[in-house]
Design an enzyme around this catalytic site. Structure first.
Site, PDB file in Angstrom:
ATOM      1  N   ASP A  31       0.852  -1.196   0.000  1.00 50.12           N
ATOM      2  CA  ASP A  31       0.000   0.000   0.000  1.00 50.12           C
ATOM      3  C   ASP A  31       0.890   1.249   0.000  1.00 50.12           C
ATOM      4  O   ASP A  31       1.930   1.288   0.650  1.00 50.12           O
ATOM      5  CB  ASP A  31      -0.907  -0.010   1.241  1.00 50.12           C
ATOM      6  CG  ASP A  31      -2.057   0.965   1.122  1.00 50.12           C
ATOM      7  OD1 ASP A  31      -3.208   0.523   0.994  1.00 50.12           O
ATOM      8  OD2 ASP A  31      -1.804   2.201   1.155  1.00 50.12           O
ATOM      9  N   ILE A  32       0.451   2.254  -0.741  1.00 51.27           N
ATOM     10  CA  ILE A  32       1.253   3.473  -0.867  1.00 51.27           C
ATOM     11  C   ILE A  32       1.252   4.289   0.439  1.00 51.27           C
ATOM     12  O   ILE A  32       2.182   5.052   0.702  1.00 51.27           O
ATOM     13  CB  ILE A  32       0.737   4.322  -2.058  1.00 51.27           C
ATOM     14  CG1 ILE A  32       1.817   5.213  -2.618  1.00 51.27           C
ATOM     15  CG2 ILE A  32      -0.508   5.116  -1.701  1.00 51.27           C
ATOM     16  CD1 ILE A  32       1.490   5.809  -3.971  1.00 51.27           C
ATOM     17  N   ASN A  88     -13.100  -3.545   2.395  1.00 52.21           N
ATOM     18  CA  ASN A  88     -14.117  -2.513   2.572  1.00 52.21           C
ATOM     19  C   ASN A  88     -15.094  -2.563   1.403  1.00 52.21           C
ATOM     20  O   ASN A  88     -14.682  -2.761   0.258  1.00 52.21           O
ATOM     21  CB  ASN A  88     -13.464  -1.129   2.650  1.00 52.21           C
ATOM     22  CG  ASN A  88     -12.654  -0.947   3.921  1.00 52.21           C
ATOM     23  OD1 ASN A  88     -13.086  -1.340   4.995  1.00 52.21           O
ATOM     24  ND2 ASN A  88     -11.459  -0.378   3.796  1.00 52.21           N
ATOM     25  N   HIS A 101     -10.273  -5.004  -3.385  1.00 51.63           N
ATOM     26  CA  HIS A 101      -8.927  -5.211  -2.840  1.00 51.63           C
ATOM     27  C   HIS A 101      -9.036  -5.647  -1.394  1.00 51.63           C
ATOM     28  O   HIS A 101      -9.906  -5.189  -0.657  1.00 51.63           O
ATOM     29  CB  HIS A 101      -8.066  -3.952  -2.966  1.00 51.63           C
ATOM     30  CG  HIS A 101      -8.708  -2.720  -2.416  1.00 51.63           C
ATOM     31  ND1 HIS A 101      -9.681  -2.020  -3.089  1.00 51.63           N
ATOM     32  CD2 HIS A 101      -8.536  -2.074  -1.236  1.00 51.63           C
ATOM     33  CE1 HIS A 101     -10.068  -0.988  -2.374  1.00 51.63           C
ATOM     34  NE2 HIS A 101      -9.395  -0.997  -1.231  1.00 51.63           N
ATOM     35  N   MET A 102      -8.142  -6.526  -1.006  1.00 49.54           N
ATOM     36  CA  MET A 102      -8.082  -6.989   0.377  1.00 49.54           C
ATOM     37  C   MET A 102      -6.809  -6.425   1.004  1.00 49.54           C
ATOM     38  O   MET A 102      -5.722  -6.564   0.440  1.00 49.54           O
ATOM     39  CB  MET A 102      -8.061  -8.524   0.415  1.00 49.54           C
ATOM     40  CG  MET A 102      -8.102  -9.067   1.832  1.00 49.54           C
ATOM     41  SD  MET A 102      -8.466 -10.827   1.814  1.00 49.54           S
ATOM     42  CE  MET A 102      -6.935 -11.434   1.114  1.00 49.54           C
ATOM     43  N   HIS A 103      -6.967  -5.765   2.154  1.00 50.95           N
ATOM     44  CA  HIS A 103      -5.818  -5.255   2.897  1.00 50.95           C
ATOM     45  C   HIS A 103      -5.268  -6.379   3.774  1.00 50.95           C
ATOM     46  O   HIS A 103      -6.027  -7.052   4.472  1.00 50.95           O
ATOM     47  CB  HIS A 103      -6.228  -4.108   3.819  1.00 50.95           C
ATOM     48  CG  HIS A 103      -6.826  -2.916   3.144  1.00 50.95           C
ATOM     49  ND1 HIS A 103      -6.137  -1.742   2.957  1.00 50.95           N
ATOM     50  CD2 HIS A 103      -8.054  -2.702   2.611  1.00 50.95           C
ATOM     51  CE1 HIS A 103      -6.931  -0.854   2.353  1.00 50.95           C
ATOM     52  NE2 HIS A 103      -8.095  -1.414   2.139  1.00 50.95           N
TER      53      HIS A 103
HETATM   54  P1  5GP Z   1      -9.877   1.449   0.532  1.00 51.68           P
HETATM   55  O1  5GP Z   1     -10.063   2.663   1.406  1.00 51.68           O
HETATM   56  O2  5GP Z   1     -10.550   1.629  -0.810  1.00 51.68           O
HETATM   57  O3  5GP Z   1     -10.263   0.170   1.209  1.00 51.68           O
HETATM   58  O4  5GP Z   1      -8.318   1.332   0.304  1.00 51.68           O
HETATM   59  C1  5GP Z   1      -7.624   1.883  -0.775  1.00 51.68           C
HETATM   60  C2  5GP Z   1      -6.139   1.735  -0.475  1.00 51.68           C
HETATM   61  O5  5GP Z   1      -5.408   1.946  -1.677  1.00 51.68           O
HETATM   62  C3  5GP Z   1      -5.620   2.748   0.548  1.00 51.68           C
HETATM   63  O6  5GP Z   1      -5.045   2.050   1.649  1.00 51.68           O
HETATM   64  C4  5GP Z   1      -4.606   3.565  -0.232  1.00 51.68           C
HETATM   65  O7  5GP Z   1      -3.499   3.966   0.547  1.00 51.68           O
HETATM   66  C5  5GP Z   1      -4.215   2.622  -1.365  1.00 51.68           C
HETATM   67  N1  5GP Z   1      -3.760   3.288  -2.573  1.00 51.68           N
HETATM   68  C6  5GP Z   1      -4.379   4.324  -3.184  1.00 51.68           C
HETATM   69  N2  5GP Z   1      -3.718   4.673  -4.307  1.00 51.68           N
HETATM   70  C7  5GP Z   1      -2.651   3.835  -4.410  1.00 51.68           C
HETATM   71  C8  5GP Z   1      -1.593   3.709  -5.354  1.00 51.68           C
HETATM   72  O8  5GP Z   1      -1.491   4.429  -6.356  1.00 51.68           O
HETATM   73  N3  5GP Z   1      -0.674   2.735  -5.121  1.00 51.68           N
HETATM   74  C9  5GP Z   1      -0.758   1.902  -4.035  1.00 51.68           C
HETATM   75  N4  5GP Z   1       0.202   0.986  -3.899  1.00 51.68           N
HETATM   76  N5  5GP Z   1      -1.753   1.997  -3.122  1.00 51.68           N
HETATM   77  C10 5GP Z   1      -2.694   2.958  -3.296  1.00 51.68           C
END
Ligand code: 5GP
Length: 120
Positions: A31-32, A88, A101-103
């Site tokens: 994650d970024i 989420n 996506h799965m964290h």
């Molecule tokens: P969500 O809130 O949709 O469950 O999580 C999205 C995740 O994607 C966040 O944790 C965010 O930091 C990550 N993310 C957003 N843009 C990028 C990106 O360009 N590259 C990477 N590696 N992660 C990203």
């Protein structure tokens, strides 16, 4: 470029990302904006917007996501200390990117899963 397109481009190596695992079904990358020492996203190689869009035809993808999470946790040496897997879905869960996506989060005590809010 939409946020969903970013994930598609990561899969196809068209924009930089720290990919740690990829096969014919899924891709895993850091994650970024990590919320913990280990914060990895595991995504399908095809666009599925949310968990609501999952059907029986995606069962191989989902099982690969979970099995890969287990293997990555072991590789990152957090399988014994523990980790959290989070998906989420939609607004109330705070889904920001409408590409399933799965964290995989770990490497420190994560605290309670949910903040305590009054239901009133
Ligand atoms: P969500 O809130 O949709 O469950 O999580 C999205 C995740 O994607 C966040 O944790 C965010 O930091 C990550 N993310 C957003 N843009 C990028 C990106 O360009 N590259 C990477 N590696 N992660 C990203």
């Amino acid at each position: 470029m939409t946020k969903e397109k970013i994930f598609s481009k990561i899969i196809h190596h068209q924009i930089p990302a720290n990919i740690i695992y990829q096969d014919e079904l899924i891709t895993a990358f850091h994650d970024i904006l990590p919320q913990a020492p280990i914060h990895i996203l595991i995504i399908p190689n095809i666009l599925i917007p949310t968990i609501n869009d999952i059907t029986i035809k995606h069962e191989m993808i989902l099982s690969r996501m979970i099995l890969s999470a287990k293997k990555i946790a072991k590789k990152e040496k957090i399988e014994k200390s523990g980790y959290r897997l989070v998906i989420n879905c939609n607004d109330h869960a705070g889904q920001d990117i409408y590409y399933l996506h799965m964290h995989l989060i770990g490497g420190r005590p994560l605290g309670p899963m949910l903040q305590t809010f009054s239901i009133k």
